[in-house]
Design a protein around this motif. Structure first.
Motif, PDB file in Angstrom:
ATOM      1  N   GLY A   1       0.788  -1.226   0.000  1.00  0.00           N
ATOM      2  CA  GLY A   1       0.000   0.000   0.000  1.00  0.00           C
ATOM      3  C   GLY A   1       0.818   1.273   0.000  1.00  0.00           C
ATOM      4  O   GLY A   1       0.374   2.294  -0.527  1.00  0.00           O
ATOM      5  N   VAL A   2       2.006   1.234   0.582  1.00  0.00           N
ATOM      6  CA  VAL A   2       2.853   2.430   0.572  1.00  0.00           C
ATOM      7  C   VAL A   2       3.272   2.757  -0.853  1.00  0.00           C
ATOM      8  O   VAL A   2       3.183   3.906  -1.306  1.00  0.00           O
ATOM      9  N   LEU A   3       3.716   1.749  -1.593  1.00  0.00           N
ATOM     10  CA  LEU A   3       4.059   1.955  -3.002  1.00  0.00           C
ATOM     11  C   LEU A   3       2.811   2.305  -3.816  1.00  0.00           C
ATOM     12  O   LEU A   3       2.864   3.127  -4.733  1.00  0.00           O
ATOM     13  N   GLY A   4       1.697   1.680  -3.473  1.00  0.00           N
ATOM     14  CA  GLY A   4       0.456   1.930  -4.194  1.00  0.00           C
ATOM     15  C   GLY A   4      -0.132   3.299  -3.948  1.00  0.00           C
ATOM     16  O   GLY A   4      -1.102   3.685  -4.604  1.00  0.00           O
TER      17      GLY A   4
ATOM     18  N   LYS B   1       1.686  10.224  -9.655  1.00  0.00           N
ATOM     19  CA  LYS B   1       2.593  10.477 -10.783  1.00  0.00           C
ATOM     20  C   LYS B   1       3.571  11.611 -10.510  1.00  0.00           C
ATOM     21  O   LYS B   1       4.670  11.639 -11.068  1.00  0.00           O
ATOM     22  N   ASP B   2       3.177  12.559  -9.653  1.00  0.00           N
ATOM     23  CA  ASP B   2       4.069  13.681  -9.352  1.00  0.00           C
ATOM     24  C   ASP B   2       5.067  13.351  -8.230  1.00  0.00           C
ATOM     25  O   ASP B   2       5.842  14.212  -7.806  1.00  0.00           O
ATOM     26  N   GLY B   3       5.036  12.109  -7.751  1.00  0.00           N
ATOM     27  CA  GLY B   3       5.975  11.690  -6.715  1.00  0.00           C
ATOM     28  C   GLY B   3       5.453  11.819  -5.302  1.00  0.00           C
ATOM     29  O   GLY B   3       6.085  11.327  -4.361  1.00  0.00           O
ATOM     30  N   SER B   4       4.333  12.460  -5.125  1.00  0.00           N
ATOM     31  CA  SER B   4       3.748  12.576  -3.791  1.00  0.00           C
ATOM     32  C   SER B   4       3.173  11.233  -3.361  1.00  0.00           C
ATOM     33  O   SER B   4       2.995  10.325  -4.177  1.00  0.00           O
ATOM     34  N   ASN B   5       2.889  11.109  -2.080  1.00  0.00           N
ATOM     35  CA  ASN B   5       2.378   9.842  -1.552  1.00  0.00           C
ATOM     36  C   ASN B   5       1.141  10.110  -0.703  1.00  0.00           C
ATOM     37  O   ASN B   5       1.225  10.784   0.328  1.00  0.00           O
ATOM     38  N   VAL B   6       0.010   9.595  -1.127  1.00  0.00           N
ATOM     39  CA  VAL B   6      -1.266   9.865  -0.469  1.00  0.00           C
ATOM     40  C   VAL B   6      -1.273   9.373   0.973  1.00  0.00           C
ATOM     41  O   VAL B   6      -1.757  10.059   1.880  1.00  0.00           O
ATOM     42  N   PHE B   7      -0.738   8.183   1.200  1.00  0.00           N
ATOM     43  CA  PHE B   7      -0.708   7.652   2.564  1.00  0.00           C
ATOM     44  C   PHE B   7       0.198   8.476   3.466  1.00  0.00           C
ATOM     45  O   PHE B   7      -0.182   8.844   4.589  1.00  0.00           O
TER      46      PHE B   7
END
Length: 243
Positions: free
Chosen positions: A129-132, A136-142
């Motif tokens: 989930g961390v990778l998921g 695309k802009d490199g940010s991470n939702v989690f």
């Protein structure tokens, strides 16, 4: 034979579990991993249970209970939904949780989460989930969810204990250790609200390329490895009187 092996394993690899009392004093977020039809609802797809499963049913019931508590108190909730493009396989698994199908939807008992203001839903197309959560802009939702909510502790539930849950927990702990998830301190896995699938040896032998996956054994291994990575494993979760 399998039950004797499990008993021996638990003797050789004992897993001490704590009890967790949720308190408003520690900012805690709930993370639900893949409580979707494709993994939890009987007959829903290639990786769904083929018959009622006690471990999975308990996981769903406990996850619903916790989700209700967190939503009633407006505490942060993050839910991963396994979701795949039909033309992009995920070896070694058969097609599952295809985008736009019922398989990729939350189980009926949790679909109300879609209308809760404190819940963040994230479709992911990979095990971790961390990778998921990478955009695309490199940010991470989690990671952004942890930081924006100033979460110090996350409580993790879901399926499969030894696959998606374990990979997510391991990556989260690595990110925490490298200072990417401040102010996160603790990653807690609730054993009774996690589950995995059952594929006995005699069944696996008839499926080309399949590996046997005894449910109780792999559930224990997943929890043991999560603790070995630095997670806390708890067997009970309750709410403090002052919350």
């Amino acid at each position: 034979m399998v039950s004797k092996t499990i008993d021996l394993l638990k003797e050789e690899l004992p897993l001490e579990q704590e009890a967790l009392i949720l308190s408003g004093d520690v900012k805690t977020g709930l993370v639900l991993v893949d409580l979707v039809n494709g993994f939890c609802t009987v007959g829903a797809g290639n990786l769904a249970p083929t018959q009622p499963d006690k471990q999975i049913s308990q996981m769903v019931n406990e996850s619903v209970r916790l989700a209700r508590i967190f939503c009633d108190k407006k505490w942060p909730v993050f839910a991963f939904l396994d979701s795949h493009h039909p033309d992009i396989p995920e070896p070694p698994y058969p097609p599952h949780c295809i985008i736009g199908t019922d398989e990729a939807k939350l189980v009926p008992a949790l679909q109300w989460l879609e209308n809760e203001s404190n819940v963040t839903l994230r479709c992911k197309d990979c095990i971790d989930g961390v990778l998921g959560s990478i955009e695309k802009d490199g940010s991470n939702v989690f990671m952004d969810w942890v930081k924006s909510n100033q979460i110090k502790s996350i409580l993790v539930v879901g399926i499969c204990t030894d696959i998606c849950v374990l990979d997510f927990v391991s990556s989260t702990l690595s990110a925490r250790n490298r200072g990417f998830l401040a102010p996160l301190e603790d990653v807690i896995v609730y054993s009774c609200a996690c589950a995995t699938y059952d594929l006995p040896h005699h069944v696996a032998r008839s499926i080309k390329g399949a590996l046997a996956h005894p449910q109780e054994l792999m559930h224990h291994i997943g929890l043991y490895m999560a603790k070995g990575r630095g997670a806390k494993v708890v067997s009970e979760v309750s709410v403090g009187a002052l919350c």
